[in-house]
Design an enzyme around this catalytic site. Structure first.
Site, short mmCIF file in Angstrom:
data_model
loop_
_atom_site.label_atom_id
_atom_site.label_comp_id
_atom_site.label_asym_id
_atom_site.label_seq_id
_atom_site.Cartn_x
_atom_site.Cartn_y
_atom_site.Cartn_z
N ASP A 1 0.83 -1.20 0.00
CA ASP A 1 0.00 0.00 0.00
C ASP A 1 0.87 1.26 0.00
OD1 ASP A 1 -2.39 1.43 0.02
OD2 ASP A 1 -3.23 0.27 1.67
N ASP B 1 -10.47 1.60 -3.44
CA ASP B 1 -10.78 1.20 -2.07
C ASP B 1 -12.26 0.90 -1.88
OD1 ASP B 1 -8.36 1.05 -0.82
OD2 ASP B 1 -8.38 3.10 -0.05
#
Length: 627
Positions: A448, A512
């Site tokens: 990430d 997301d």
């Protein structure tokens, strides 16, 4: 390259030609579009006229547009030596051509300006699939520093191109299309995020009037880089429209010492006479032909984030693993919350040690349970970021990127950027990740990167370019040391989706949001460039965490089917009916994934935008899956 009076470089695939005339004052792009075959036109008869109230000599469509040739638009090369040598006159100095067996043609065109102390090499490759790749290297051959402001790759599109489509977006709504008529002037998309950005245009496409999924001529461009960048289309009073791309530099960021060089990232370009799907076919075929492209079936993945968030309890996670294994999941990924001091998102980034308070016996018990249920184990990391509330920053505050010695950038999710340009910092993070992979049976990293890299530097100098390259080196080094580990690129979801990061990762997290309605658009436009097997697509809970919308399981599952299928849901609490339906979806994915991940993506053109029809068709057109 053909000899004779009309010296040309002709790169040709089965369907595409790039024709560059070397007999003009500077190399001229005569054609980028349908294949021309062996019988080339007489280029001497194509000299443009001299217009009234204009330069006294014809102006050609240069491969390297420059003001010294009378070009009035955005030049390919911009820089100076304290204001001097600001307008180079780069002229042809040589050509290096080579056919690349089974993958098309390649040529490097060399230009130089001895008086300005600059040389330029333009590399061009055209693959068998029709993928045109271009990059340039500028070298300072002078005796003083040269401050480079821009080095752009610029290509003309067909003069009949009259519309432009590009993509934009924001967090949880990435890659949405926007469209406009091409007018005189420039349309510029600048990205100063220090990463690709949620609003970046993955595909920059010019086309004929009304071009659509399956119809019209389209010239598409992609910039394969994960840092600051700019894409543009420009049309002047003369000549065809031009599309271009290049890296954006902060003031003083790219200064070439005598003998120093800078090489641009690759620009990827594709032409299609059959609409946007034709451009996508070129990108998909080319990417599937790469040596590093994943070849084994993409495993059904369960990610723990929306199932447990930071509630890392070995008993609960073991139960989750058992439920996943019974459903047919093949990969189990432990998300954020496993490392030292990480009970929420306010602390701990940088302290990449398994938290002994939560995991007294390390990750081994969970990994063993995951393996017992027939799955491989994956782990979430965020190596490029740190938090001030961490042992690492308390010990090494100088390892935080900063624009000025006494000032750090504004916080973003209570995070700062870890200064990977600092060799000591880079060595630290590499050693920690290397140890994690060596000490644990980890098959997959969810990598990430959750903030923009704005107002950052190294030693008070701008360093976005070097930070991006350092992140690439980190990924490359870990892949070399652990070649069996697959890596996902996640960046607040879809903020780093580009072919630069995909040179060294195995899939991207498109967004997301697991809201299936949002995902329909996000995944459709991500797949214009990225093949579906590299696009993570998960079945989330009935009520989407990011939007609050409620969708049927069938809709959520069908949406995830057309990507790299996964689950992000607490499946311990499913009803018997939900278990049966989700199990059916997983079985359907496994049955058809060879087709879904190797076939041709098709998007129908429908009159009503409220409807969507799309699918994947096998190469022999005997099998297909449509939604």
């Amino acid at each position: 390259m053909n000899g004779g009076e009309n010296r040309v470089v002709h790169l040709q695939s089965r369907t595409i030609s790039l024709l560059i005339d070397l007999a003009t004052p500077t190399p001229t792009v005569r054609h980028w579009g349908p294949a021309l075959g062996a019988d080339l036109p007489d280029l001497s008869a194509l000299t443009p006229p001299v217009a009234h109230s204009a330069y006294d000599t014809p102006r050609f469509t240069e491969l390297v547009p420059q003001a010294s040739s009378g070009y009035l638009g955005r030049p390919a090369l911009l820089g100076s030596r304290n204001g001097r040598n600001f307008s180079p006159e780069l002229r042809l100095s040589g050509v290096e051509s080579s056919g690349v067996e089974s993958s098309g043609d390649a040529s490097t065109i060399l230009l130089a300006d001895e008086q300005a102390g600059l040389s330029l090499a333009v590399e061009l490759t055209l693959s068998a699939e029709g993928m045109l790749r271009a990059r340039s290297t500028v070298t300072n051959t002078g005796s003083t520093d040269y401050a480079l402001q821009a080095l752009n790759t610029i290509l003309p599109v067909g003069s009949e191109a009259s519309e432009l489509l590009d993509l934009t977006g924001r967090w949880c709504r990435e890659r949405h299309p926007q469209r406009q008529h091409i007018r005189d002037g420039a349309w510029v998309r600048s990205g100063r995020h220090g990463r690709t950005g949620h609003d970046s245009s993955l595909l920059f496409a010019a086309g004929t009037a009304g071009f659509a999924n399956r119809t019209g001529e389209v010239w598409g461009l992609h910039f394969g880089f994960s840092g600051d960048q700019e894409l543009f289309l420009e049309r002047g009073a003369e000549g065809p429209p031009k599309v271009g791309a290049g890296e954006l530099f902060s003031p003083g960021e790219m200064v070439l010492a005598p003998g120093g060089s800078y090489t641009t990232p690759w620009v990827y370009a594709a032409y299609s006479s059959s609409g946007i799907d034709g451009v996508s076919a070129v990108f998909h075929d080319w990417m599937r032909g790469r040596v590093q492209h994943p070849v084994r079936p993409r495993p059904v993945t369960l990610n723990t984030w929306e199932a447990v968030y930071f509630d890392h309890d070995i008993d609960g996670l073991t139960q989750l693993a058992r439920a996943a294994g019974e459903l047919g999941v093949e990969r189990f990924v432990l998300d954020d919350g496993w490392f030292r001091g990480r009970r929420d998102d306010s602390a701990g980034l940088g302290d990449w040690f398994v938290d002994g308070n939560v995991w007294p016996n390390g990750l081994t018990p969970l990994i063993d349970s995951v393996h017992e249920h027939g799955m491989e184990f994956g782990l979430w990391v965020e190596p490029e970021m740190v938090q001030e509330d961490s042992d690492l920053v308390r010990a090494h505050p100088d390892w935080v990127s900063r624009a000025a010695e006494a000032r750090t950038p504004r916080l973003w999710r209570r995070q700062q950027v870890f200064d990977l340009v600092n060799p000591e910092a880079w060595d630290y993070i590499y050693s920690r990740l290397d140890a994690l992979l060596a000490e644990n049976d980890i098959a997959y990293l969810k990598w990430d990167q959750n903030r923009d890299l704005v107002d950052m530097g190294h030693d008070s100098l701008p360093s976005t370019h070097e930070q991006t390259l350092a992140a690439y080196r980190l990924l490359d080094a870990l892949r070399a040391a652990h070649p069996g580990v697959e890596i996902e690129s996640c960046s607040s979801g879809g903020a780093r989706v580009d072919l630069g990061i995909l040179e060294r990762t195995d899939r991207v997290w498109a967004s997301d949001t697991n809201d299936a309605l949002e995902r329909q658009t996000i995944q459709r436009w991500t797949s214009t460039v990225v093949p579906p097997e590299l696009i993570g697509a998960h079945v989330g809970p009935p009520r989407a965490h990011t939007t609050g919308r409620v969708h049927d399981l069938s809709f959520r599952a069908i949406t995830a089917l057309f990507g790299h299928f996964g689950i992000e849901w607490d499946i311990r609490r499913l009803s018997d009916a939900e278990v049966a339906e989700l199990g059916t979806a997983i079985a359907l994915y496994k049955k058809h994934r060879a087709l879904l991940h190797n076939g041709r993506t098709v998007n129908a053109d429908l009159a009503d935008p409220a409807y969507r029809l799309h699918g994947v068709v096998s190469a022999d057109a005997k099998n297909a899956v449509f939604a």
